[in-house]
Design an enzyme around this catalytic site. Structure first.
Site, PDB file in Angstrom:
ATOM      1  N   GLY A   1       0.858  -1.180   0.000  1.00  0.00           N
ATOM      2  CA  GLY A   1       0.000   0.000   0.000  1.00  0.00           C
ATOM      3  C   GLY A   1       0.889   1.224   0.000  1.00  0.00           C
ATOM      4  CD  GLU A   2       2.259   6.388   0.668  1.00  0.00           C
ATOM      5  OE1 GLU A   2       3.401   6.675   0.258  1.00  0.00           O
ATOM      6  OE2 GLU A   2       1.879   6.655   1.824  1.00  0.00           O
ATOM      7  CB  SER A   3       5.120   2.684   3.868  1.00  0.00           C
ATOM      8  OG  SER A   3       5.914   3.608   3.169  1.00  0.00           O
TER       9      SER A   3
ATOM     10  CB  CYS B   1       5.229  -3.955  -1.133  1.00  0.00           C
ATOM     11  SG  CYS B   1       5.747  -2.902  -2.478  1.00  0.00           S
TER      12      CYS B   1
ATOM     13  NE  ARG C   1       8.131   5.276   1.136  1.00  0.00           N
ATOM     14  CZ  ARG C   1       7.288   6.289   1.363  1.00  0.00           C
ATOM     15  NH1 ARG C   1       7.631   7.249   2.164  1.00  0.00           N
ATOM     16  NH2 ARG C   1       6.106   6.300   0.790  1.00  0.00           N
TER      17      ARG C   1
ATOM     18  CB  ILE D   1       2.939  -2.548  -7.260  1.00  0.00           C
ATOM     19  CG1 ILE D   1       2.327  -3.765  -7.991  1.00  0.00           C
ATOM     20  CG2 ILE D   1       2.081  -1.293  -7.468  1.00  0.00           C
ATOM     21  CD1 ILE D   1       0.994  -4.213  -7.431  1.00  0.00           C
ATOM     22  NE  ARG D   2       5.015   5.451  -6.287  1.00  0.00           N
ATOM     23  CZ  ARG D   2       4.632   6.234  -5.306  1.00  0.00           C
ATOM     24  NH1 ARG D   2       3.614   5.929  -4.557  1.00  0.00           N
ATOM     25  NH2 ARG D   2       5.283   7.338  -5.062  1.00  0.00           N
TER      26      ARG D   2
ATOM     27  CG  HIS E   1       2.620  -6.712  -4.248  1.00  0.00           C
ATOM     28  ND1 HIS E   1       1.846  -6.209  -3.238  1.00  0.00           N
ATOM     29  CD2 HIS E   1       3.393  -5.688  -4.664  1.00  0.00           C
ATOM     30  CE1 HIS E   1       2.108  -4.943  -3.053  1.00  0.00           C
ATOM     31  NE2 HIS E   1       3.054  -4.590  -3.914  1.00  0.00           N
TER      32      HIS E   1
ATOM     33  CD  GLU F   1       0.075  -9.203  -2.106  1.00  0.00           C
ATOM     34  OE1 GLU F   1       1.172  -9.769  -1.896  1.00  0.00           O
ATOM     35  OE2 GLU F   1      -0.030  -7.974  -2.278  1.00  0.00           O
TER      36      GLU F   1
HETATM   37  N1  GLN Z   1       5.646   2.872  -2.767  1.00  0.00           N
HETATM   38  C1  GLN Z   1       5.007   2.392  -1.584  1.00  0.00           C
HETATM   39  C2  GLN Z   1       5.602   3.048  -0.342  1.00  0.00           C
HETATM   40  O1  GLN Z   1       6.620   3.615  -0.374  1.00  0.00           O
HETATM   41  C3  GLN Z   1       5.060   0.873  -1.480  1.00  0.00           C
HETATM   42  C4  GLN Z   1       4.415   0.238  -2.691  1.00  0.00           C
HETATM   43  C5  GLN Z   1       3.652  -1.022  -2.421  1.00  0.00           C
HETATM   44  O2  GLN Z   1       3.382  -1.410  -1.283  1.00  0.00           O
HETATM   45  N2  GLN Z   1       3.207  -1.647  -3.491  1.00  0.00           N
HETATM   46  O3  GLN Z   1       5.014   2.955   0.687  1.00  0.00           O
END
Ligand code: GLN
Length: 201
Positions: free
Chosen positions: A47-49, A79, A106, A129-130, A165, A167
């Site tokens: 997600g977005e940490s 992630c 990150r 993913i990112r 990921h 999952e």
């Molecule tokens: N870019 C996100 C972060 O820095 C992590 C990306 C992800 O969990 N898929 O939190």
């Protein structure tokens, strides 16, 4: 069967719930401290940490999460979850729990549109993913898999961290490595197509 907590404040937690169910575990979505009681393991999803950190603080979940991990149950951090579990975070620097003695950078593979799929050096299907990059690991960290020689799946004690990921691949391998399977192979064969159908739908 184990009762596994799944941090469900933000991000990609739903697919983890399906993996845990397919392995026969009881998955408990965690949004409030009282939901941590009686858990035997934990998943920190992607997600977005930064957002996750803020939501953990406002929900008052930090002490309970620390106590759960200190109790020694299995933990899977993927992630953004890996970023939360790291000892040190770069680009930008932010707070973290420090359960894995490593440094992560990150968004090290570029922006969301530069997300990619591939194969690890040990033949594992990867969805990035990112994603963060693990740029340094301490002596206590065991590297379980790599991508072009760089660590992407690591373990310290019972905490496993992944840059990718698991999952979202069609393998339950990483979840099974961390939590084991509570169903026998025949039951899993029945459950897996159900899980894949649910994902496709
Ligand atoms: N870019 C996100 C972060 O820095 C992590 C990306 C992800 O969990 N898929 O939190």
């Amino acid at each position: 069967m184990a009762r596994i907590g799944l941090l469900a404040l933000q991000g990609g937690f739903a697919a983890h719930a399906q993996c845990l169910a397919a392995l026969g575990h009881d998955c408990v979505e965690v949004r409030r401290p009282e939901q941590l009681v009686g858990l035997e393991g934990l998943v920190l999803p992607g997600g977005e940490s930064t957002t996750q950190l803020k939501l953990i603080a406002s929900a008052g979940l930090g002490p309970g999460l620390r106590a759960l991990v200190a109790a020694g149950g299995p933990v899977l951090a993927t992630c953004a979850g890996l970023i939360l579990a790291a000892r040190q975070v770069q680009a930008p620097q932010q707070e973290s729990f420090g359960w894995l003695d490593l440094t992560v950078q990150r968004n090290a593979h570029g922006r969301q549109v530069e997300s990619f799929e591939g194969w690890s050096d040990r033949g594992r299907k990867l969805v990035f993913i990112r994603a963060p990059r693990i740029v340094a690991v301490g002596a206590a960290v065991e590297v379980l898999d790599t991508l072009r020689g760089e660590p992407i799946l690591v373990r310290q004690g019972r905490v496993v961290g992944a840059c990718f990921h698991p999952e979202l691949s069609d393998s339950l391998g990483v979840h099974e490595l961390v939590f084991g399977a509570a169903v026998d192979d025949r039951a899993r064969e029945v459950l897996r197509p159900l899980r894949l159908a649910a994902e496709a739908g």
